[in-house]
Scaffold this motif. Structure first.
Motif, PDB file in Angstrom:
ATOM      1  N   GLY A  33       0.788  -1.232   0.000  1.00 32.27           N
ATOM      2  CA  GLY A  33       0.000   0.000   0.000  1.00 32.27           C
ATOM      3  C   GLY A  33       0.816   1.277   0.000  1.00 32.27           C
ATOM      4  O   GLY A  33       0.252   2.374   0.034  1.00 32.27           O
ATOM      5  N   GLU A  35       2.748   4.157  -1.731  1.00 36.47           N
ATOM      6  CA  GLU A  35       2.856   4.731  -3.078  1.00 36.47           C
ATOM      7  C   GLU A  35       4.323   4.786  -3.465  1.00 36.47           C
ATOM      8  O   GLU A  35       5.144   5.332  -2.730  1.00 36.47           O
ATOM      9  CB  GLU A  35       2.254   6.132  -3.109  1.00 36.47           C
ATOM     10  N   LYS A  75       1.341   1.310  -6.386  1.00 40.27           N
ATOM     11  CA  LYS A  75       1.485   1.003  -4.967  1.00 40.27           C
ATOM     12  C   LYS A  75       2.213  -0.322  -4.769  1.00 40.27           C
ATOM     13  O   LYS A  75       2.065  -1.248  -5.569  1.00 40.27           O
ATOM     14  CB  LYS A  75       0.110   0.910  -4.299  1.00 40.27           C
TER      15      LYS A  75
ATOM     16  N   ARG D 351      -0.781  -3.862   6.003  1.00 37.88           N
ATOM     17  CA  ARG D 351      -1.102  -2.543   5.466  1.00 37.88           C
ATOM     18  C   ARG D 351      -1.764  -1.702   6.542  1.00 37.88           C
ATOM     19  O   ARG D 351      -2.618  -2.182   7.284  1.00 37.88           O
ATOM     20  CB  ARG D 351      -2.042  -2.722   4.279  1.00 37.88           C
TER      21      ARG D 351
END
Lengths: 352, 352, 352, 352
Positions: A33, A35, A75, D351
């Motif tokens: 996740g 970027e 991502k 995450r």
């Protein structure tokens, strides 16, 4: 594990020789996740590229990175991130004269002793070029840390024996040496020009500062954050000394001077350099590394060949006069890798 | 792995708190067939015991080690060697006043931040006492290395700002500071007496020398021998700087000065400190560590309690004035652990 | 360490998604001086390529491997060996219908639960295609082992419930299923044709045999050779059971039957499968793995989408009917990686 | 790392020989703040103690555990937890006749081949007694998992070839074999009595069930949860086969049968055994292990001595007839260690 991976949770593996097909980095353990784009990595690589001034090399080193895996639709996915940098301009034949001789100060002799075989082209795996892969991997760590408010900056505080006197943050961007003292920077450039004229090289000292790092990172008793930083920074080929906080000066203080007293506002001094008992305090982490001069000098030197016979060698080609400022992003990368690893570790073990 | 193990092949795991039941060490990976007895380990522990002079503590610390496994009929069997040192004289109640307050320079604050809970008795796991287990484990490594002709010696080269001038090997045995300069040793003792009178503490610098180490040890690019040494030495609680070879001075040399030229007789200088490109050269390995003053001073200090409220604290009890010379066997132990690990690693990977 | 590396001394790291740019393998720890060429690796990859018969897929998978580092003038240098296989023919759009739905028996659901994000194209990292990188890395291990006289062979002993009756080594080369019983192989092919006609898939059992392995490999008590083999083989996506030696049958024997008695000529039976107390005996290592049917069937199946809503899905594309025989080189590769690692480990620790 | 530690974040190290001073376990990585007392560990050890019936040994094994570190005021502190079990009743002289001979089915031969030296007293480190340390360490893992609602139970499903027919949970507590089928349990006891009368031993099959495990645990591609479970269970000395979910039966199903379809209510079947693509699904984890008969039989057996000369040996002393039910807590411990490790890993990487 052999030595080409580092980290326990955020793990960087690097591969590649100076004059082989390519250099590469594999990052395993980057959380999903995040970027991440080519730009994040390329910018760091560009900082490591040779400059145009007196300290830089005149070789062309266009390091273009590719992301081969682990990123989907901008991502990270939690799977390994593979980065590759193709080597260009490998004139291996230039190095044929080194096949049987050991350059002083280089890894030629020790690699031969260790492996009994070596890729002599440009130093092979022992080349400073290998650090490009570290910078690429470190760029991913830096991006992860940035999202947590952790910022890492390195700068030059000494070069050729010339130290900084003042510290002006604005100056860092103004001179290619990343030196926070404009006057000192000028003298350093003069020293570089003079050394180049003599066919010689210079060393220097880089300081690394980390702000925004939370308290609680570091794994006593062996994987203390200072231990891990020292190991990782000493693992840069050019580094011969590492200090944390007051460093060597701490040995000359009294306990009443070196202890950082605390008030409700926090620590009142930072002789500890942001680390006590191997764990971050929340204050800035401060480390310094001493870099030896580049061993490739344009002067004849005494050495031996593989049979132990005496030889006089003059290293060919055009080399940097000093690893500064190119080593700066490498120092930041190594620091980022250490902190990313400990950040994830603390997530795993902290009290719920 | 969490942080209480170190090494990849010759692995030391330590456990135990300052005022718990015991301290212990488990060594996994020691090759079978090594002659090993209590004496080998006890002798090293005794070197770490408090001295009688100005630098020593007046606490009684009788560290008696037991071997619980891994040795049969006087030889190692290749299975884990478990060592235990029972704690005695634990007057835990003496430390009750520390349960809610953070001593400056100690791990009290950072342990609390990391774990959210701490064993405050005598510093718990953060106590310098933990190094007894390292010395015990390191004694096994030293025995292994000795069989290969590798000898590790550490000594004091600076204390309270007083450095050595000459080097007389015979002096090492004559003074309790392990200082190779008799005159300097006297001044150091005076400085210690003076600091004690002031309720203050002092730091110093220790040099580690390894002779007989073969070339070829070290695992580029991250587990270089210098990286591993720096990490392991910086992982000693008191250490704030580590140098290899010329160290910081290398940053002030020119390349023509710092390169160690070679002749048929070997290296002509040893600015590299026995390590080039992260691999041993066969020359002596030379490292130096700067030790900060002990943070437990007999003076009132400003700090805060767990709620962040300001408090003035005076650390009770009788503490050492300087970690020197007790830190010396710890430095040797950490060095031995690094080398034993790399020695085994090189056996695994070397060309046949 | 995260999960994309395996081994302690001979370490394979793999990266890459089914429909990303490429797949890759980095081998760190391969001893220097091993003769290694593209051919050694390509031959193994070709064995994994889709066949032409009833069990094979009709996708074109031309896996061409490149060696990017670690080999110089035809020999390994002791530095990391980087292998890359570019993906071709990635019609990612074909998989758009899978972006929000979980295929039964695939990793779609679990990857989403774990990472909160997934590269759904062809299964991403969870695709069987990932095993190409294992086969490439395993080829290097096989080459290393071959130099020590250690030979690994896997073959089909059951498919679609049809087991072998006889064992004729010559038959292995004659049928594409690597089945040592010609009659059984014919029936297996019929079963495959029949399953394909029904839009269904089949499972099977593969046996792995290692000859020439010296006694003494394996690291009690946790890294026993059988433990490591079982973990590595169960780590192949399709495998649901692993047996060593007599395996499940051992549980139905009496001690007087299962013990392998010894005479001057060696072990008289091999119920142990070449491993006792986690250490190789010197007899052939024998392991078996049970492979489930491929989950991609050409029939409508009930499942849910990311929101948990019920969906009926029919997996598109042409898929294999059975992982056999393509899984065979994967089993050999995993076995080779385990043995190469333990071979180096034993070199490190053995009594001198 | 050598083989006496397991796990990456929740790490168990064990040490100790059957007839040495003591056995021990060090747990590094247990999160701070977990309530833990002697009782938690002693109860598990007691489950492993010899029973009174036909399957049990008549040796006295009073395993009393001590906690030496890592727990303060009833809670874990995040530092290493050291557990020790003193050996009692070590009549080493009883084993003198084994000093030069290799018992069939035991590690005598392979330990000698590996280490070139061995502690022959009661099998030394290769003794089943070593598993007491695993059970002690596993007890800590179980306590951690329990706090997350994860419950692990193992039970007997086959012994001496007699399998269960029904499953009555209440029966588990009623018979000492932990068998969920009362009728089968009776027949198993008869088989044990009969084997004992013959001086022989029996094997069996244990099933392990984990309920309450969240989805998302497991680290592809090598540290899949099924891979780690299989490796850890096969690492128990007696185990020769491991199955996950449908196991071997999966190889005989068609894809349309083995795929577990999903509905809004979750998985409709559990052939996967709670693991798909190496990651937990949230359904119960189901594993089975096949245990070989104990090799110590009361009958003369052919073997050789250290010189390779033929010898007939009759193993003295009173031994268990079957590892069941004593192996049951060991299976639970190994499973708990795997899950605790993966639980912490998932906390690190998930995450945000």
């Amino acid at each position: 594990m052999p030595g080409n991976s580092r980290g326990k949770l955020f793990v960087l593996t690097t591969w590649g020789e100076s004059h082989g097909e390519a250099l590469g980095a594999v990052i395993d353990g980057c959380p999903p996740g995040l970027e991440l784009g080519i730009k994040d990595i390329q910018e760091e690589l560009d900082r490591r590229s040779p400059g145009k001034g007196a300290g830089g090399t005149s070789r062309v080193e266009e390091d273009q990175v590719e992301i081969l895996s682990g990123v989907f639709e901008g991502k990270t996915t939690g799977t390994p991130i593979s980065l590759i940098i193709r080597n260009k301009d490998q004139k291996s034949a230039d190095y044929d004269y080194l096949a049987d001789v050991y350059r002083p100060g280089h890894g030629d002799f020790t690699y031969d002793r260790k492996y009994g075989i070596r890729d002599h082209r440009g130093g092979g795996r022992a080349s400073g070029r290998e650090t490009a892969a570290r910078v690429a991997g470190g760029a991913v760590a830096k991006k992860l840390l940035l999202g947590e408010g952790i910022i890492i900056r390195a700068f030059t505080i000494e070069l050729g024996g010339i130290g900084i006197v003042g510290f002006d943050e604005a100056a860092l961007e103004e001179n290619r040496l990343c030196c926070p003292d404009r006057e000192a920077a000028k003298k350093m450039e003069e020293a570089l020009a003079s050394a180049r004229a003599e066919g010689d090289t210079l060393g220097g000292v880089v300081e690394i500062n980390v702000s925004g790092c939370p308290s609680g990172l570091g794994e006593p008793v062996f994987d203390r954050i200072d231990a891990d930083l020292a190991g990782s920074l000493m693992g840069i080929g050019t580094v011969k000394a590492v200090e944390i906080g007051a460093g060597l000066m701490a040995a000359r203080m009294k306990g009443s001077e070196s202890n950082d007293s605390m008030g409700p506002e926090g620590f009142r001094t930072n002789n500890a350099g942001g680390v006590i008992a191997g764990i971050t305090t929340g204050a800035d982490i401060v480390a310094r590394v001493a870099c030896k001069p580049i061993p490739s000098i344009a002067r004849p030197q005494d050495t031996v060949d593989r049979r132990g016979e005496p030889v006089t060698i003059t290293v060919k080609g055009r080399h940097d006069v000093c690893v500064i400022p190119r080593i700066i992003p490498v120092c930041e990368a190594m620091t980022a890798l250490v902190l990313a690893d400990h950040l994830l570790m603390q997530r795993a073990i902290k009290r719920r």
